[in-house]
Design an enzyme around this catalytic site. Structure first.
Site, PDB file in Angstrom:
ATOM      1  N   TYR A 138      53.636  34.330  40.460  1.00 51.29           N
ATOM      2  CA  TYR A 138      53.519  34.681  41.871  1.00 51.29           C
ATOM      3  C   TYR A 138      54.805  34.452  42.645  1.00 51.29           C
ATOM      4  O   TYR A 138      55.099  35.171  43.596  1.00 51.29           O
ATOM      5  CB  TYR A 138      52.419  33.831  42.524  1.00 51.29           C
ATOM      6  CG  TYR A 138      51.025  34.312  42.256  1.00 51.29           C
ATOM      7  CD1 TYR A 138      50.417  34.114  41.023  1.00 51.29           C
ATOM      8  CD2 TYR A 138      50.301  34.955  43.245  1.00 51.29           C
ATOM      9  CE1 TYR A 138      49.128  34.543  40.788  1.00 51.29           C
ATOM     10  CE2 TYR A 138      49.006  35.386  43.025  1.00 51.29           C
ATOM     11  CZ  TYR A 138      48.422  35.177  41.793  1.00 51.29           C
ATOM     12  OH  TYR A 138      47.143  35.601  41.565  1.00 51.29           O
ATOM     13  N   LYS A 187      48.592  29.086  27.821  1.00 49.34           N
ATOM     14  CA  LYS A 187      48.850  30.074  26.769  1.00 49.34           C
ATOM     15  C   LYS A 187      50.074  29.568  26.008  1.00 49.34           C
ATOM     16  O   LYS A 187      51.119  30.214  25.941  1.00 49.34           O
ATOM     17  CB  LYS A 187      49.086  31.454  27.413  1.00 49.34           C
ATOM     18  CG  LYS A 187      49.217  32.605  26.438  1.00 49.34           C
ATOM     19  CD  LYS A 187      47.895  33.050  25.819  1.00 49.34           C
ATOM     20  CE  LYS A 187      48.127  34.118  24.765  1.00 49.34           C
ATOM     21  NZ  LYS A 187      46.911  34.449  24.010  1.00 49.34           N
ATOM     22  N   ASP A 219      42.703  32.825  26.652  1.00 54.90           N
ATOM     23  CA  ASP A 219      41.807  33.870  26.122  1.00 54.90           C
ATOM     24  C   ASP A 219      40.517  33.244  25.587  1.00 54.90           C
ATOM     25  O   ASP A 219      39.413  33.721  25.855  1.00 54.90           O
ATOM     26  CB  ASP A 219      42.516  34.751  25.072  1.00 54.90           C
ATOM     27  CG  ASP A 219      43.401  33.980  24.100  1.00 54.90           C
ATOM     28  OD1 ASP A 219      43.514  32.757  24.241  1.00 54.90           O
ATOM     29  OD2 ASP A 219      43.959  34.611  23.178  1.00 54.90           O
ATOM     30  N   ASP A 243      43.519  32.341  38.969  1.00 52.21           N
ATOM     31  CA  ASP A 243      43.044  33.478  39.770  1.00 52.21           C
ATOM     32  C   ASP A 243      42.007  34.270  38.978  1.00 52.21           C
ATOM     33  O   ASP A 243      40.914  34.569  39.475  1.00 52.21           O
ATOM     34  CB  ASP A 243      44.239  34.375  40.131  1.00 52.21           C
ATOM     35  CG  ASP A 243      43.807  35.579  40.949  1.00 52.21           C
ATOM     36  OD1 ASP A 243      43.023  35.394  41.888  1.00 52.21           O
ATOM     37  OD2 ASP A 243      44.249  36.700  40.644  1.00 52.21           O
ATOM     38  N   ASP A 247      37.472  34.396  39.368  1.00 48.92           N
ATOM     39  CA  ASP A 247      36.608  35.566  39.602  1.00 48.92           C
ATOM     40  C   ASP A 247      35.545  35.657  38.504  1.00 48.92           C
ATOM     41  O   ASP A 247      34.395  36.027  38.770  1.00 48.92           O
ATOM     42  CB  ASP A 247      37.426  36.872  39.638  1.00 48.92           C
ATOM     43  CG  ASP A 247      37.925  37.210  41.054  1.00 48.92           C
ATOM     44  OD1 ASP A 247      38.263  36.270  41.801  1.00 48.92           O
ATOM     45  OD2 ASP A 247      37.975  38.411  41.398  1.00 48.92           O
TER      46      ASP A 247
HETATM   47  C1  IPM Z   1      43.025  34.975  45.618  1.00 46.90           C
HETATM   48  C2  IPM Z   1      43.610  36.372  45.726  1.00 46.90           C
HETATM   49  C3  IPM Z   1      45.113  36.293  45.982  1.00 46.90           C
HETATM   50  C4  IPM Z   1      45.734  35.601  44.778  1.00 46.90           C
HETATM   51  C5  IPM Z   1      45.809  37.638  46.243  1.00 46.90           C
HETATM   52  C6  IPM Z   1      45.139  38.427  47.325  1.00 46.90           C
HETATM   53  C7  IPM Z   1      47.245  37.431  46.567  1.00 46.90           C
HETATM   54  O1  IPM Z   1      43.298  37.131  44.601  1.00 46.90           O
HETATM   55  O2  IPM Z   1      43.209  34.169  46.545  1.00 46.90           O
HETATM   56  O3  IPM Z   1      42.354  34.689  44.624  1.00 46.90           O
HETATM   57  O4  IPM Z   1      45.972  36.256  43.742  1.00 46.90           O
HETATM   58  O5  IPM Z   1      45.981  34.394  44.878  1.00 46.90           O
HETATM   59 MN    MN Z   2      41.843  36.199  43.328  1.00 46.97          MN
END
Ligand code: IPM
Ligand code: MN
Ligand code: NAD
Length: 356
Positions: A138, A187, A219, A243, A247
């Site tokens: 990032y 990794k 993985d 990240d 999710d």
């Molecule tokens: C999160 C989001 C952000 C990230 C993006 C929007 C920059 O996906 O906060 O999880 O990747 O950190």
């Molecule tokens: Mn995210």
């Protein structure tokens, strides 16, 4: 007076942040806290009005505040902007400017939501992901060299010993107050940043002999989080892997809309934001799930205000409300289908009524 800056942002950001503020205000009234709320432009809406996603005045207000409550940024309207000008740059900019290196993302499956999980038999899922937030791909050097079809793009990943050590310490100390099990995800079979990561985590582990440490490749971790989510207690990982895995965690517990997070530095200041994004596909319809935002407010109550019992009360109120009321993302027969604002009202009533 506790000063809270709200950055509702774009898409469903304002819709869910409003409910989080509703819950905070209800707690403030019930317990006699003095909270002040200031809303500042941020993300795409700030680009539209001020030409930049993180205006100087917004950053200044956040630096002065005790806590920041953030909604979400981004959307198709700004997708064609050059990389440096996108709404997401504002989000990364504020995390870096405030040195918010520890992103705490609890992933918990409420028993009443077991059927909302895509897993046949999810069992108990209760883990916390510690995602490093100010390093990795990032924030490394990035760019494009060459012209046309000869172009080469690059994003550099870097991690220093210091950056790894500080997030590892946060994760170890959380593991110490939970089930004393930490999974470090990397990794290291491919990345040199990951090899350093593993070495530093092992070094910090010596300071926490009561915590059992396990290293997993990312993985494998993605696979095992689906197969045996109940095995995880605290995870610690880099910015990019955290990240993606968080999710995945959202899917495990029924909806991405349920997950909260706290982005912390040292000390009590925190930026609190749901894990999800601006959800352009459902924005403006009043149907977004506000639970991630409301539980982020609960994390503010816990970490910035230090009112742990009230934070637990908000969580219980959410859990109770979910037994009877659902937004469309987790709706099932036998519950009432409600919108964002009504869900927030039901949580607030439960808190005010003292039923939890
Ligand atoms: C999160 C989001 C952000 C990230 C993006 C929007 C920059 O996906 O906060 O999880 O990747 O950190
Ligand atoms: Mn995210
Ligand atoms: P997203 O998280 O916005 O949405 C993914 C899916 O989850 C969508 O189908 C959406 O409807 C659903 N969803 C998300 N939150 C929900 C909620 N509260 N209630 C019900 N359903 C919900 O991811 P995306 O669509 O890939 O990204 C949209 C924009 O958001 C992009 O510009 C992205 O960069 C941005 N984003 C911002 C943040 C942030 O500000 N913290 C986080 C992630 C993505």
């Amino acid at each position: 007076m506790t000063e809270i800056v709200c950055l509702p942002g774009d898409g469903i950001g304002p819709e869910v942040t409003k409910e989080a503020c509703k819950v905070l205000s209800a707690c403030a009234e019930k317990y006699g806290w003095e909270l002040s709320f200031t809303t500042c432009p941020f993300g795409g809406e700030a680009i539209d009005s001020f030409g930049e996603p993180l205006p100087e005045a917004t950053l200044k207000a956040c630096k002065r505040a005790d806590a920041v409550l953030l909604g979400a940024v981004g959307g198709p309207k700004w997708d064609r902007l050059p990389h440096e000008c996108r709404p997401e740059r504002g989000l990364l900019g504020i995390r870096k400017a405030l040195d918010l290196f520890a992103n705490v993302r609890p992933v918990k499956l409420y028993s009443s939501l077991a059927s909302a999980s895509p897993l046949k038999d999810p069992g108990e899922v209760d883990m916390v992901i510690f995602r490093e937030l100010t390093g990795d791909l990032y924030f490394g050097k990035k760019g494009v060299t060459g012209e046309g079809d000869s172009r080469v793009a690059f994003d550099e990943a870097t991690y220093s010993v210091h950056e790894i050590a500080r997030i590892a310490k946060k994760a170890f100390s959380a593991a110490r107050s939970r089930k004393k099990h930490l999974t470090s995800v990397d990794k290291s079979n491919v990345l040199v940043t990951s090899r350093l990561w593993r070495e530093v985590v092992d070094r910090i582990a010596l300071e926490y002999p009561d915590v059992e440490v396990e290293h997993q490749l990312v993985d494998t971790a993605a696979m095992l989080m689906v197969r045996r989510p109940g095995k995880y207690d605290v995870l610690v990982t880099s910015n990019m892997f955290g990240d993606i895995l968080s999710d995945l965690g959202g899917a495990l517990v029924g909806s991405l809309g349920l997950l909260p997070s706290a982005s912390l530095a040292e000390g009590r200041f925190g930026l609190y934001e749901p894990v999800h994004g601006s959800a352009p596909d459902i924005a403006g319809r009043g149907v977004a799930n506000p639970v991630g935002a409301i539980l982020s407010a609960a994390m503010l109550i816990e970490y910035t205000l230090g009112e742990v019992a009230v934070a637990r009360q908000v969580e219980r109120a959410v859990e109770e409300t979910l037994k009877r009321y659902r937004t469309p993302d987790i709706f099932v027969a036998g519950t009432s289908l409600v919108g964002t604002a009504e869900f927030g009202d039901r949580v607030t009533e439960t808190i005010v009524g003292g039923g939890v």
